[in-house]
Design a protein around this motif. Structure first.
Motif, PDB file in Angstrom:
ATOM      1  N   ARG A   1       0.843  -1.070  -0.143  1.00 15.51           N
ATOM      2  CA  ARG A   1      -0.163   0.067   0.099  1.00 15.51           C
ATOM      3  C   ARG A   1       0.990   1.397   0.116  1.00 15.51           C
ATOM      4  N   LYS A   2       1.821   1.174   0.716  1.00  8.86           N
ATOM      5  CA  LYS A   2       2.840   2.464   0.759  1.00  8.86           C
ATOM      6  C   LYS A   2       3.491   2.549  -0.366  1.00  8.86           C
ATOM      7  N   LYS A   3       3.850   1.504  -1.182  1.00 15.65           N
ATOM      8  CA  LYS A   3       4.321   1.515  -2.672  1.00 15.65           C
ATOM      9  C   LYS A   3       3.658   2.041  -3.391  1.00 15.65           C
ATOM     10  N   ALA A   4       2.418   1.851  -3.386  1.00 20.44           N
ATOM     11  CA  ALA A   4       1.393   2.191  -4.391  1.00 20.44           C
ATOM     12  C   ALA A   4       1.035   3.593  -4.135  1.00 20.44           C
ATOM     13  N   ALA A   5       1.047   3.960  -2.983  1.00 15.14           N
ATOM     14  CA  ALA A   5       0.605   5.599  -2.594  1.00 15.14           C
ATOM     15  C   ALA A   5       1.763   6.358  -3.052  1.00 15.14           C
ATOM     16  N   THR A   6       3.183   6.149  -2.963  1.00 12.47           N
ATOM     17  CA  THR A   6       4.125   6.618  -3.488  1.00 12.47           C
ATOM     18  C   THR A   6       4.133   6.854  -4.989  1.00 12.47           C
ATOM     19  N   ARG A   7       3.830   5.467  -5.494  1.00 12.24           N
ATOM     20  CA  ARG A   7       3.909   5.483  -7.240  1.00 12.24           C
ATOM     21  C   ARG A   7       2.867   6.584  -7.641  1.00 12.24           C
ATOM     22  N   ARG A   8       1.569   6.544  -7.025  1.00 15.47           N
ATOM     23  CA  ARG A   8       0.325   7.515  -7.540  1.00 15.47           C
ATOM     24  C   ARG A   8       0.677   8.856  -7.124  1.00 15.47           C
ATOM     25  N   ALA A   9       1.479   9.267  -5.978  1.00 11.26           N
ATOM     26  CA  ALA A   9       1.871  10.743  -5.951  1.00 11.26           C
ATOM     27  C   ALA A   9       2.922  11.083  -6.833  1.00 11.26           C
ATOM     28  N   ILE A  10       3.707  10.272  -7.302  1.00 10.56           N
ATOM     29  CA  ILE A  10       4.768  10.588  -8.499  1.00 10.56           C
ATOM     30  C   ILE A  10       3.897  10.841  -9.609  1.00 10.56           C
ATOM     31  N   ALA A  11       3.121   9.959  -9.901  1.00  7.75           N
ATOM     32  CA  ALA A  11       2.412  10.049 -11.250  1.00  7.75           C
ATOM     33  C   ALA A  11       1.565  11.321 -11.100  1.00  7.75           C
ATOM     34  N   ASP A  12       0.859  11.500 -10.075  1.00 11.86           N
ATOM     35  CA  ASP A  12       0.039  12.817 -10.257  1.00 11.86           C
ATOM     36  C   ASP A  12       0.869  13.962 -10.229  1.00 11.86           C
ATOM     37  N   ALA A  13       1.920  14.019  -9.541  1.00 17.51           N
ATOM     38  CA  ALA A  13       2.617  15.401  -9.642  1.00 17.51           C
ATOM     39  C   ALA A  13       3.074  15.500 -11.133  1.00 17.51           C
ATOM     40  N   ALA A  14       3.632  14.466 -11.497  1.00 20.30           N
ATOM     41  CA  ALA A  14       4.160  14.608 -13.008  1.00 20.30           C
ATOM     42  C   ALA A  14       2.918  14.992 -13.888  1.00 20.30           C
ATOM     43  N   LEU A  15       1.960  14.115 -14.047  1.00 22.33           N
ATOM     44  CA  LEU A  15       0.798  14.714 -14.861  1.00 22.33           C
ATOM     45  C   LEU A  15       0.416  16.030 -14.798  1.00 22.33           C
TER      46      LEU A  15
ATOM     47  N   GLU B   1       0.563  21.631 -17.132  1.00 19.31           N
ATOM     48  CA  GLU B   1       0.548  22.932 -16.693  1.00 19.31           C
ATOM     49  C   GLU B   1       1.573  23.559 -17.639  1.00 19.31           C
ATOM     50  N   ARG B   2       2.769  22.774 -17.890  1.00 22.58           N
ATOM     51  CA  ARG B   2       3.914  23.477 -18.531  1.00 22.58           C
ATOM     52  C   ARG B   2       4.311  22.847 -19.853  1.00 22.58           C
ATOM     53  N   GLY B   3       3.835  21.450 -19.943  1.00 25.60           N
ATOM     54  CA  GLY B   3       4.191  20.778 -21.128  1.00 25.60           C
ATOM     55  C   GLY B   3       5.473  19.917 -20.725  1.00 25.60           C
ATOM     56  N   TYR B   4       5.465  18.586 -21.477  1.00 26.37           N
ATOM     57  CA  TYR B   4       6.116  17.444 -21.090  1.00 26.37           C
ATOM     58  C   TYR B   4       7.675  18.043 -21.004  1.00 26.37           C
ATOM     59  N   GLU B   5       8.214  18.306 -22.188  1.00 23.79           N
ATOM     60  CA  GLU B   5       9.397  18.750 -22.477  1.00 23.79           C
ATOM     61  C   GLU B   5       9.986  19.746 -21.364  1.00 23.79           C
ATOM     62  N   ALA B   6       9.132  20.832 -21.003  1.00 17.68           N
ATOM     63  CA  ALA B   6       9.458  21.777 -20.129  1.00 17.68           C
ATOM     64  C   ALA B   6       9.835  21.274 -18.512  1.00 17.68           C
ATOM     65  N   VAL B   7       9.390  20.015 -18.429  1.00 18.90           N
ATOM     66  CA  VAL B   7       9.475  19.656 -16.655  1.00 18.90           C
ATOM     67  C   VAL B   7      10.597  18.602 -16.883  1.00 18.90           C
ATOM     68  N   GLY B   8      11.427  18.797 -15.604  1.00 17.23           N
ATOM     69  CA  GLY B   8      12.482  17.854 -15.385  1.00 17.23           C
ATOM     70  C   GLY B   8      12.161  16.719 -14.322  1.00 17.23           C
ATOM     71  N   ILE B   9      13.066  15.847 -14.147  1.00 13.92           N
ATOM     72  CA  ILE B   9      12.697  14.515 -13.411  1.00 13.92           C
ATOM     73  C   ILE B   9      13.065  15.049 -11.980  1.00 13.92           C
ATOM     74  N   ARG B  10      13.914  15.909 -11.756  1.00 14.09           N
ATOM     75  CA  ARG B  10      14.047  16.426 -10.217  1.00 14.09           C
ATOM     76  C   ARG B  10      12.942  17.211  -9.591  1.00 14.09           C
ATOM     77  N   GLU B  11      12.163  18.040 -10.749  1.00  8.65           N
ATOM     78  CA  GLU B  11      11.076  18.853 -10.415  1.00  8.65           C
ATOM     79  C   GLU B  11      10.020  17.988  -9.842  1.00  8.65           C
ATOM     80  N   ILE B  12       9.807  16.919 -10.661  1.00  8.52           N
ATOM     81  CA  ILE B  12       8.833  15.959 -10.478  1.00  8.52           C
ATOM     82  C   ILE B  12       9.070  15.334  -9.011  1.00  8.52           C
ATOM     83  N   ALA B  13      10.076  14.792  -8.858  1.00  4.11           N
ATOM     84  CA  ALA B  13      10.520  14.190  -7.557  1.00  4.11           C
ATOM     85  C   ALA B  13      10.219  15.085  -6.241  1.00  4.11           C
ATOM     86  N   ASP B  14      10.683  16.281  -6.554  1.00  6.01           N
ATOM     87  CA  ASP B  14      10.538  17.453  -5.669  1.00  6.01           C
ATOM     88  C   ASP B  14       8.928  17.634  -5.187  1.00  6.01           C
ATOM     89  N   ALA B  15       8.239  17.770  -6.275  1.00  5.41           N
ATOM     90  CA  ALA B  15       6.684  17.993  -6.199  1.00  5.41           C
ATOM     91  C   ALA B  15       6.086  16.919  -5.566  1.00  5.41           C
TER      92      ALA B  15
END
Length: 201
Positions: A16-30, A35-49
């Protein structure tokens, strides 16, 4: 049934914890991609978010494109169920057609978030190509179910061909003014063959 009865409490909590982490990452990325376009967003920004490290992000999503597509396993399960659980009298091509028509991309009145998601994918070549390759990975599993349901040999090339073309058919809707008609037309070919299409010689 409780977790104690199944003896799976530690694994259940961990999963459940892994699934929640995965969902949080996917939601932040999307959210960032929309908001800004796929190419304009970096991996570190997604991880921070998502409040995780980049190492954790890559454990869940090995490539950037995968961040956008988080339901691949569920999609395959629904695809195979469409064939296995089709009503009596419904052919396999017809069952696959109904499954394709039931997708939110082709259903009328789709929600605004999914429309935005579809536009993001269709306007980003890397995502479009990744989505197509990911979808075609279901070909072997679908071919096996088609063979099983139709009583044909597991290696029957007709089953493999039907699986492949059924998965390709929804692409005919891309950019079409009437995606439902485009998909229906494609599946009519799979159901009836070229000679069965009205108006074609």
């Amino acid at each position: 049934m409780t977790h104690t009865e199944t003896g799976s409490a530690p694994m259940g909590r961990r999963e459940r914890k892994k699934a929640a982490t995965r969902r949080a990452i996917a939601d932040a990325a999307l959210r960032l991609f929309l908001e800004r376009g796929y190419e304009a967003v970096g991996i570190r920004e997604i991880a921070d978010a998502a409040d995780v490290s980049t190492t954790t992000l890559f454990k869940h999503f090995p490539v950037k494109e995968a961040l956008v597509f988080d339901e691949d396993t569920d999609q395959e399960a629904r695809l195979l169920a469409a064939v296995r659980e089709r009503p009596d009298g419904r052919s396999i091509p017809a069952a696959l057609r109904e499954h394709a028509l039931g997708h939110r991309m082709t259903a009328p009145g789709g929600d605004a978030r999914f429309v935005a998601f579809s536009q993001l994918v269709n306007s980003t070549p890397a995502l479009r190509d990744y989505a197509h390759a990911m979808w075609l990975r279901h070909t072997d599993a679908l071919a096996a179910v088609i063979a099983e349901e139709s009583g044909r040999p597991a290696d029957d090339p007709a089953c493999a061909a039907l699986a492949h073309f059924a998965l390709e058919a929804p692409r005919t809707a891309r950019g079409h003014d009437d995606p439902r008609t485009a998909i229906t037309r494609a599946f009519a070919l799979l159901e009836n063959g070229w000679q069965g299409l009205d108006g074609d010689g």
